[in-house]
Design a protein around this motif. Sequence first.
Motif, short mmCIF file in Angstrom:
data_model
loop_
_atom_site.label_atom_id
_atom_site.label_comp_id
_atom_site.label_asym_id
_atom_site.label_seq_id
_atom_site.Cartn_x
_atom_site.Cartn_y
_atom_site.Cartn_z
N CYS A 10 -20.31 -114.16 67.82
CA CYS A 10 -20.82 -113.85 66.47
C CYS A 10 -21.45 -115.12 65.90
N GLY A 11 -22.78 -115.18 65.86
CA GLY A 11 -23.47 -116.36 65.34
C GLY A 11 -24.06 -117.18 66.47
N GLY A 12 -25.39 -117.31 66.46
CA GLY A 12 -26.08 -118.00 67.58
C GLY A 12 -26.64 -119.34 67.17
N SER A 13 -25.75 -120.19 66.61
CA SER A 13 -26.18 -121.57 66.30
C SER A 13 -25.37 -122.52 67.19
N PHE A 14 -24.96 -123.67 66.65
CA PHE A 14 -24.35 -124.70 67.51
C PHE A 14 -23.09 -124.19 68.24
N GLY A 15 -22.11 -123.73 67.46
CA GLY A 15 -20.84 -123.32 68.04
C GLY A 15 -21.01 -122.16 69.00
N GLY A 16 -21.78 -121.16 68.59
CA GLY A 16 -21.94 -119.95 69.39
C GLY A 16 -22.68 -120.21 70.68
N LEU A 17 -23.75 -121.00 70.62
CA LEU A 17 -24.53 -121.26 71.84
C LEU A 17 -23.74 -122.14 72.81
N ASP A 31 -26.79 -112.44 65.85
CA ASP A 31 -27.10 -113.29 64.69
C ASP A 31 -28.01 -112.52 63.75
N ARG A 32 -27.86 -112.82 62.46
CA ARG A 32 -28.73 -112.12 61.47
C ARG A 32 -30.14 -112.69 61.51
N LEU A 33 -30.31 -113.87 62.12
CA LEU A 33 -31.63 -114.49 62.23
C LEU A 33 -32.00 -114.66 63.70
N PHE A 152 -21.12 -128.97 49.41
CA PHE A 152 -22.41 -128.27 49.33
C PHE A 152 -23.53 -129.30 49.44
N GLY A 153 -24.57 -128.95 50.17
CA GLY A 153 -25.67 -129.89 50.33
C GLY A 153 -27.02 -129.21 50.36
N VAL A 154 -28.06 -129.94 49.94
CA VAL A 154 -29.43 -129.45 50.05
C VAL A 154 -30.31 -130.56 50.64
N GLU A 155 -31.42 -130.15 51.18
CA GLU A 155 -32.25 -131.14 51.88
C GLU A 155 -33.70 -130.69 51.92
N ALA A 156 -34.61 -131.69 51.91
CA ALA A 156 -36.05 -131.40 52.07
C ALA A 156 -36.60 -132.33 53.15
N TYR A 179 -26.15 -139.15 48.95
CA TYR A 179 -27.55 -138.88 49.33
C TYR A 179 -27.79 -139.40 50.75
N TRP A 180 -28.74 -138.82 51.43
CA TRP A 180 -29.10 -139.37 52.75
C TRP A 180 -30.62 -139.31 52.96
N ALA A 181 -31.09 -140.21 53.82
CA ALA A 181 -32.49 -140.19 54.27
C ALA A 181 -32.46 -140.51 55.76
N VAL A 240 -14.84 -120.94 65.99
CA VAL A 240 -15.52 -122.14 66.45
C VAL A 240 -16.44 -122.67 65.35
N GLY A 241 -16.48 -123.98 65.16
CA GLY A 241 -17.41 -124.59 64.20
C GLY A 241 -16.97 -124.37 62.76
N ASP A 242 -17.95 -124.18 61.88
CA ASP A 242 -17.66 -124.07 60.44
C ASP A 242 -16.76 -122.87 60.12
N SER A 251 -18.04 -137.43 56.35
CA SER A 251 -19.43 -137.56 56.80
C SER A 251 -20.20 -136.24 56.72
N GLY A 252 -19.49 -135.11 56.73
CA GLY A 252 -20.17 -133.81 56.80
C GLY A 252 -20.80 -133.58 58.16
N GLU A 253 -20.30 -134.28 59.17
CA GLU A 253 -20.85 -134.11 60.52
C GLU A 253 -20.19 -132.88 61.14
N GLY A 254 -20.97 -131.82 61.30
CA GLY A 254 -20.39 -130.57 61.79
C GLY A 254 -20.95 -130.10 63.10
N ILE A 255 -22.05 -130.71 63.55
CA ILE A 255 -22.69 -130.24 64.78
C ILE A 255 -21.85 -130.63 66.00
#
Length: 360
Positions: A10-17, A31-33, A152-156, A179-181, A240-242, A251-255
């Motif tokens: 269920c879910g085809g991102s990091f954990g699922g793949l 996956d919904r996407l 919670f985080g946002v990014e551009a 913040y991060w860059a 698995v994963g989140d 760190s918010g390192e989840g991958i």
Amino acid sequence: MPEQYDAIICGGSFGGLAAAQQIGGRVLIIDRLEIGDGETSASAVPIACLEKMDMTHVIDQVHEEIYLHTRRRTQKLTFFRFCTFNYRQFCEDLFARTGAEFVRARITSARAGRVETTAGTFEAPIVIDSAGWRTAAGKGGEKAARASRKSFGVEARQPYRGEGLHFYVGPSRGSRRFYWAFPAGDHVRAGLATYTGASDLSGDLERFCDDLHLGPPGKVHGGYFTSRLTDAVRDGMFLVGDSAGMCLPVSGEGIRPALVFGQVAGRLAERVRTGEMRLDQALSAYRAFVQSRGKGYRILDRLQSVLNVLPDPLFALFARYIATPRMLRYANRGYWNVASPDLLTADKAADPLPATAVPA
Ligand SMILES: Cc1cc2nc3c(=O)[nH]c(=O)nc-3n(C[C@H](O)[C@H](O)[C@H](O)COP(=O)(O)OP(=O)(O)OC[C@H]3O[C@@H](n4cnc5c(N)ncnc54)[C@H](O)[C@@H]3O)c2cc1C
């Protein structure tokens, strides 16, 4: 009759793949996407993860240093090497390796043996929930299943060229902004997060991009990231994963954790598929393995609570302390071992829990 598979992911991102890559037979990813469409992150990982998985071709840029900018000083930290990478390419290439089938649908509920979706019901003896912080639990189980603590985080993504992973520590006003860059070849991934889950961040993101002369943020993505480990087994499923709160606090390192725990769950699932283990044995082994990393998560969780409210001058002192060679060595080792990339492989692994999995 629901369609039958050997395993459903269920879910085809990091954990699922990562899990699917370790399982043979008839595997279905739902996956919904479309695969590669659901990027929420800045896609920065220790380079060792991609090396171990033979995926270095997706790297956008390698980073030798981390810079921690507090109000009065900048602290350089030499952790292990990181890289920013191309999420879509990573997912598409890893999916191609899995040999799995794919259905695009929204999962409405998942439990042992059975997954219900907007495209129908599917059944398999093995089910892995890797649907991220929302989990695949569905409406009934949702509240209990979701992680108790979320950042919670946002990014551009803005045009830019630079070096190193940069973190900027905002002032402590009860809900500190981090913040991060992260440069990634021809652009920079610029974002911010709150540990409290406060989500009204668009004004802060605009100001941050303006301060760095990056121009007004274009398309913004992001979401929650879990920051407290939960039980990694629920309703007869591997989590698995989140979906199990595996994103690392502070760190918010989840991958990296999603990949490492995903592969371990996948290897144990493969033992079930081939008849070498019963499902309950594999689930117990997985739960025990995840729990063996619990101490590292608890230490980081406490540190996150402290860092959220630490007065600014003390934060700068903390950054200096962590950069001393002795402390950095200690922090490096502990932080690495919580979800060690040494456990990752490019192919199906012969041993579900290799010797290196034994906690130090
Ligand atoms: C702004 C931001 C920046 C981040 N930056 C980094 C970073 O640089 N490095 C890092 O290591 N971590 C980062 N993270 C954390 C990282 O993104 C997550 O920890 C990681 O993506 C978890 O992987 P996962 O496979 O568990 O879940 P996800 O990547 O969230 O994947 C879940 C998948 O499940 C699918 N799904 C969800 N619900 C359903 C449903 N009901 N039906 C069907 N499909 C469903 C989704 O479409 C998605 O494909 C960041 C997070 C945020 C919010």
